[in-house]
Design an enzyme around this catalytic site. Structure first.
Site, mmCIF file in Angstrom:
data_model
loop_
_atom_site.group_PDB
_atom_site.id
_atom_site.type_symbol
_atom_site.label_atom_id
_atom_site.label_comp_id
_atom_site.label_asym_id
_atom_site.label_seq_id
_atom_site.Cartn_x
_atom_site.Cartn_y
_atom_site.Cartn_z
ATOM 1 N N GLU A 85 73.281 29.324 39.931
ATOM 2 C CA GLU A 85 73.834 29.094 38.597
ATOM 3 C C GLU A 85 72.927 28.038 37.987
ATOM 4 O OE1 GLU A 85 76.140 30.550 36.925
ATOM 5 O OE2 GLU A 85 76.906 31.840 38.513
ATOM 6 N N THR A 130 64.754 21.822 40.883
ATOM 7 C CA THR A 130 64.583 21.354 39.514
ATOM 8 C C THR A 130 64.256 19.861 39.472
ATOM 9 O OG1 THR A 130 65.819 20.926 37.472
ATOM 10 C CG2 THR A 130 67.118 21.072 39.466
ATOM 11 N N ASP A 131 63.603 19.440 38.385
ATOM 12 C CA ASP A 131 63.335 18.001 38.213
ATOM 13 C C ASP A 131 64.617 17.227 37.899
ATOM 14 O OD1 ASP A 131 63.763 18.897 35.612
ATOM 15 O OD2 ASP A 131 61.895 18.098 34.789
ATOM 16 N N GLU A 132 65.699 17.953 37.549
ATOM 17 C CA GLU A 132 66.934 17.254 37.173
ATOM 18 C C GLU A 132 67.559 16.486 38.332
ATOM 19 O OE1 GLU A 132 69.701 19.342 34.747
ATOM 20 O OE2 GLU A 132 68.145 20.316 33.571
ATOM 21 N N TYR A 155 75.500 20.526 37.622
ATOM 22 C CA TYR A 155 74.386 21.414 37.996
ATOM 23 C C TYR A 155 73.378 20.669 38.865
ATOM 24 C CZ TYR A 155 69.763 23.584 37.523
ATOM 25 O OH TYR A 155 68.516 24.097 37.797
ATOM 26 N N LYS A 159 72.190 21.185 42.824
ATOM 27 C CA LYS A 159 70.804 21.453 43.236
ATOM 28 C C LYS A 159 70.323 20.344 44.186
ATOM 29 C CE LYS A 159 68.358 24.341 42.090
ATOM 30 N NZ LYS A 159 68.134 25.732 42.588
ATOM 31 N N LYS A 194 69.971 29.050 26.737
ATOM 32 C CA LYS A 194 69.060 27.902 26.880
ATOM 33 C C LYS A 194 68.400 27.633 25.529
ATOM 34 C CE LYS A 194 69.925 27.997 31.355
ATOM 35 N NZ LYS A 194 69.566 29.102 32.168
HETATM 36 P P1 NAD Z 1 68.721 32.348 35.861
HETATM 37 O O1 NAD Z 1 70.106 31.868 35.610
HETATM 38 O O2 NAD Z 1 67.964 32.998 34.769
HETATM 39 O O3 NAD Z 1 68.725 33.399 37.083
HETATM 40 C C1 NAD Z 1 69.484 33.192 38.238
HETATM 41 C C2 NAD Z 1 69.538 34.518 38.987
HETATM 42 O O4 NAD Z 1 70.313 34.302 40.179
HETATM 43 C C3 NAD Z 1 70.207 35.641 38.212
HETATM 44 O O5 NAD Z 1 69.468 36.834 38.344
HETATM 45 C C4 NAD Z 1 71.571 35.790 38.884
HETATM 46 O O6 NAD Z 1 72.080 37.114 38.831
HETATM 47 C C5 NAD Z 1 71.245 35.371 40.308
HETATM 48 N N1 NAD Z 1 72.437 34.854 40.997
HETATM 49 C C6 NAD Z 1 73.324 33.942 40.541
HETATM 50 N N2 NAD Z 1 74.301 33.749 41.454
HETATM 51 C C7 NAD Z 1 74.007 34.546 42.516
HETATM 52 C C8 NAD Z 1 74.638 34.785 43.776
HETATM 53 N N3 NAD Z 1 75.783 34.176 44.103
HETATM 54 N N4 NAD Z 1 74.057 35.654 44.625
HETATM 55 C C9 NAD Z 1 72.892 36.281 44.309
HETATM 56 N N5 NAD Z 1 72.271 36.117 43.107
HETATM 57 C C10 NAD Z 1 72.827 35.257 42.227
HETATM 58 O O7 NAD Z 1 67.956 31.097 36.471
HETATM 59 P P2 NAD Z 1 66.430 30.650 36.287
HETATM 60 O O8 NAD Z 1 66.323 29.834 35.072
HETATM 61 O O9 NAD Z 1 65.564 31.816 36.476
HETATM 62 O O10 NAD Z 1 66.294 29.667 37.537
HETATM 63 C C11 NAD Z 1 65.914 30.161 38.808
HETATM 64 C C12 NAD Z 1 65.861 29.003 39.788
HETATM 65 O O11 NAD Z 1 64.922 28.051 39.331
HETATM 66 C C13 NAD Z 1 67.182 28.253 39.945
HETATM 67 O O12 NAD Z 1 67.326 27.886 41.285
HETATM 68 C C14 NAD Z 1 67.014 27.026 39.050
HETATM 69 O O13 NAD Z 1 67.779 25.953 39.535
HETATM 70 C C15 NAD Z 1 65.531 26.771 39.198
HETATM 71 N N6 NAD Z 1 64.879 26.109 38.066
HETATM 72 C C16 NAD Z 1 65.027 26.582 36.801
HETATM 73 C C17 NAD Z 1 64.332 25.977 35.758
HETATM 74 C C18 NAD Z 1 64.436 26.472 34.334
HETATM 75 O O14 NAD Z 1 63.911 25.822 33.434
HETATM 76 N N7 NAD Z 1 65.052 27.601 34.069
HETATM 77 C C19 NAD Z 1 63.514 24.876 36.012
HETATM 78 C C20 NAD Z 1 63.400 24.397 37.333
HETATM 79 C C21 NAD Z 1 64.080 25.041 38.349
HETATM 80 O O1 DAU Z 2 64.519 20.552 33.790
HETATM 81 C C1 DAU Z 2 64.727 21.769 34.429
HETATM 82 C C2 DAU Z 2 66.033 22.374 33.966
HETATM 83 O O2 DAU Z 2 65.829 22.790 32.617
HETATM 84 C C3 DAU Z 2 66.495 23.538 34.829
HETATM 85 O O3 DAU Z 2 66.762 23.083 36.124
HETATM 86 C C4 DAU Z 2 67.744 24.202 34.232
HETATM 87 O O4 DAU Z 2 68.102 25.333 34.994
HETATM 88 C C5 DAU Z 2 67.426 24.614 32.816
HETATM 89 O O5 DAU Z 2 68.591 25.150 32.207
HETATM 90 C C6 DAU Z 2 66.925 23.428 31.992
HETATM 91 O O6 DAU Z 2 67.993 22.470 31.773
HETATM 92 P P1 DAU Z 2 68.217 21.769 30.349
HETATM 93 O O7 DAU Z 2 69.609 21.313 30.269
HETATM 94 O O8 DAU Z 2 67.138 20.790 30.058
HETATM 95 O O9 DAU Z 2 67.964 23.063 29.386
HETATM 96 P P2 DAU Z 2 68.702 23.553 28.033
HETATM 97 O O10 DAU Z 2 67.848 24.652 27.483
HETATM 98 O O11 DAU Z 2 70.136 23.819 28.263
HETATM 99 O O12 DAU Z 2 68.578 22.294 27.091
HETATM 100 C C7 DAU Z 2 67.321 21.758 26.735
HETATM 101 C C8 DAU Z 2 67.587 20.540 25.862
HETATM 102 O O13 DAU Z 2 68.117 20.987 24.612
HETATM 103 C C9 DAU Z 2 68.597 19.596 26.439
HETATM 104 O O14 DAU Z 2 68.229 18.254 26.099
HETATM 105 C C10 DAU Z 2 69.897 19.960 25.732
HETATM 106 C C11 DAU Z 2 69.423 20.422 24.382
HETATM 107 N N1 DAU Z 2 70.222 21.492 23.719
HETATM 108 C C12 DAU Z 2 70.510 22.600 24.460
HETATM 109 C C13 DAU Z 2 71.233 23.631 23.905
HETATM 110 C C14 DAU Z 2 71.588 24.861 24.710
HETATM 111 C C15 DAU Z 2 70.610 21.362 22.408
HETATM 112 O O15 DAU Z 2 70.320 20.353 21.733
HETATM 113 N N2 DAU Z 2 71.330 22.393 21.843
HETATM 114 C C16 DAU Z 2 71.667 23.522 22.543
HETATM 115 O O16 DAU Z 2 72.351 24.412 21.970
#
Ligand code: NAD
Ligand code: DAU
Length: 351
Positions: A85, A130-132, A155, A159, A194
């Site tokens: 998630e 994640t860097d979070e 979240y 992680k 996002k």
């Molecule tokens: P996403 O939400 O787009 O995709 C997650 C995928 O995992 C989906 O395909 C979903 O169906 C699957 N999934 C969720 N729950 C599951 C379960 N219980 N069993 C099997 N599959 C399941 O996420 P993303 O943005 O592609 O992130 C992928 C990974 O990278 C995550 O671990 C996230 O923490 C990490 N990450 C994301 C970002 C970012 O900016 N998006 C940055 C750094 C790290």
């Molecule tokens: O840093 C890595 C992380 O980046 C990943 O681990 C997460 O999975 C990914 O969702 C992302 O997290 P953020 O919370 O930074 O991403 P988001 O796109 O939700 O938000 C980016 C920034 O924008 C954050 O400061 C919140 C702000 N925001 C977000 C939304 C959805 C808004 O101002 N308005 C919005 O509607």
């Protein structure tokens, strides 16, 4: 043929990782395990269907029995674990869902790998994080691999917990592991909850652009294909037991980023300059909103030779083009069409 399990391969980052591995490593059998939640989508991989070295498996990483059966049947050589998630705002409303998938789901995979692999070093469990987990920065400084963990949202706490379990399995049971912690990704296939795809979708439909608080929070943005390239390098050349930070050296305040996006979209949609900016609305801040993330990505550059390849303006332009060209995808994910179809037509794969 080596068997590689990629979890979460139908999601945003996972789909780019699956495509890269299936295309580049025809001597690997790639298994994409995904539960097809709202964020997972087989349309993201429609060009992979039918490739001889690609298999899709529907299943839940939280389902312990299923995961053990899957490992027993296939004897995977390696795992790249992305399933999670991933949205901070959702974690604020439903922390338990994040604990189940991100913590307990990861534990199920670790246990299955530990049981199968008996600590042999020719396997690898690669955990994508994640860097979070490092918390929030002030105006100065960067997250290093040695920065203490200080997660602040449900979240990031989930992680961080999974990262700790991965390291604990390496330390206690000798499981061969590697972890990477990446900054904010953007690009095609990202679910429009996002910031960037949400704003692209709203600008297209002339709907408000919600900016949390004053819009001064800072994120470091990386094009998703560059992240997939880094994952490839770490999987093949990373040192077992190590952590690698991945980032774009590309910091933006949210408001500056959204204004840039408005500019790009006005041009692409042939609207008068300034049209999209009028949609910006400042709204109530995200509770516990982290102020700034910034990655020091020297280690991965110095040790593995990885660097981001794409300038942000170019990446953003490609991203906008993709969303404008994929209107049906956007409509289907926002209305839950794909999810309803998968629920009706895809059962958990029988192992
Ligand atoms: P996403 O939400 O787009 O995709 C997650 C995928 O995992 C989906 O395909 C979903 O169906 C699957 N999934 C969720 N729950 C599951 C379960 N219980 N069993 C099997 N599959 C399941 O996420 P993303 O943005 O592609 O992130 C992928 C990974 O990278 C995550 O671990 C996230 O923490 C990490 N990450 C994301 C970002 C970012 O900016 N998006 C940055 C750094 C790290
Ligand atoms: O840093 C890595 C992380 O980046 C990943 O681990 C997460 O999975 C990914 O969702 C992302 O997290 P953020 O919370 O930074 O991403 P988001 O796109 O939700 O938000 C980016 C920034 O924008 C954050 O400061 C919140 C702000 N925001 C977000 C939304 C959805 C808004 O101002 N308005 C919005 O509607």
């Amino acid at each position: 043929m080596k068997k590689l399990l990629i979890t979460g391969g139908a999601g945003f980052i996972g789909s780019h990782v699956v495509r890269l591995f299936v295309s580049q490593y025809t001597d690997y059998q790639i298994f994409n395990l995904d539960f097809l939640t709202y964020a997972g989508n087989l349309e993201n991989l429609k060009d992979m269907a039918g490739k001889p070295n690609y298999t899709f498996v529907k299943g839940d990483i939280y389902d312990e029995t299923f995961i053990h059966q899957l490992f027993t049947k296939h004897h995977f050589d390696g795992v790249i674990h992305l399933a999670a998630e991933s949205h901070v705002d959702r974690s604020i409303h439903d922390p338990l869902a994040f604990a189940k998938t991100n913590i307990l789901g990861t534990l199920n995979l670790l246990n299955a790998a530990k049981k199968q692999w008996k600590n042999t070093s020719d396997h690898l469990f690669y955990h994508i994080s994640t860097d979070e987990v490092y918390g929030s920065l002030g105006q100065e400084g960067f997250f290093l691999e040695t920065t203490s963990y200080d997660p602040k949202s449900p979240y990031s706490a989930s992680k961080a917990s999974s990262d700790h379990f991965v390291r604990a399995y390496a330390n206690t049971y000798g499981l061969p592991v590697v972890i990477s912690n990446c900054s904010n990704n953007y690009g095609p296939n990202q679910f429009p909850e996002k910031l960037i795809p949400l704003c692209i979708n709203n600008i297209k439909n002339s709907k408000p652009l919600p900016i949390y608080g004053k819009g001064e929070n800072i994120r470091d943005w990386l094009y998703v294909v560059d992240h997939a390239r880094a994952i490839d390098m770490i999987y093949h050349k990373g040192k077992h037991g190590e952590t690698y930070n991945i980032g774009g050296w590309n910091e933006w305040t949210n408001i500056d980023l959204v204004k840039l996006l408005c500019n790009v979209m006005d041009k692409k949609l042939d609207r008068p300059a300034g049209t999209s900016e009028k949609l910006i609305e400042y709204v109530t801040d995200r509770p516990g909103h982290d102020m700034r993330y910034a990655i020091d990505a020297h280690k991965i550059k110095n040790e593995l030779g990885w660097e981001p390849s794409l300038q942000f303006e170019e990446g953003l332009s490609k991203t906008v083009d993709w969303y404008l060209a994929n209107e049906a995808w956007l409509n289907n994910v926002t209305t839950g069409q794909y999810q309803r179809y998968y629920e009706a037509h895809y059962q958990t794969t029988d192992v």
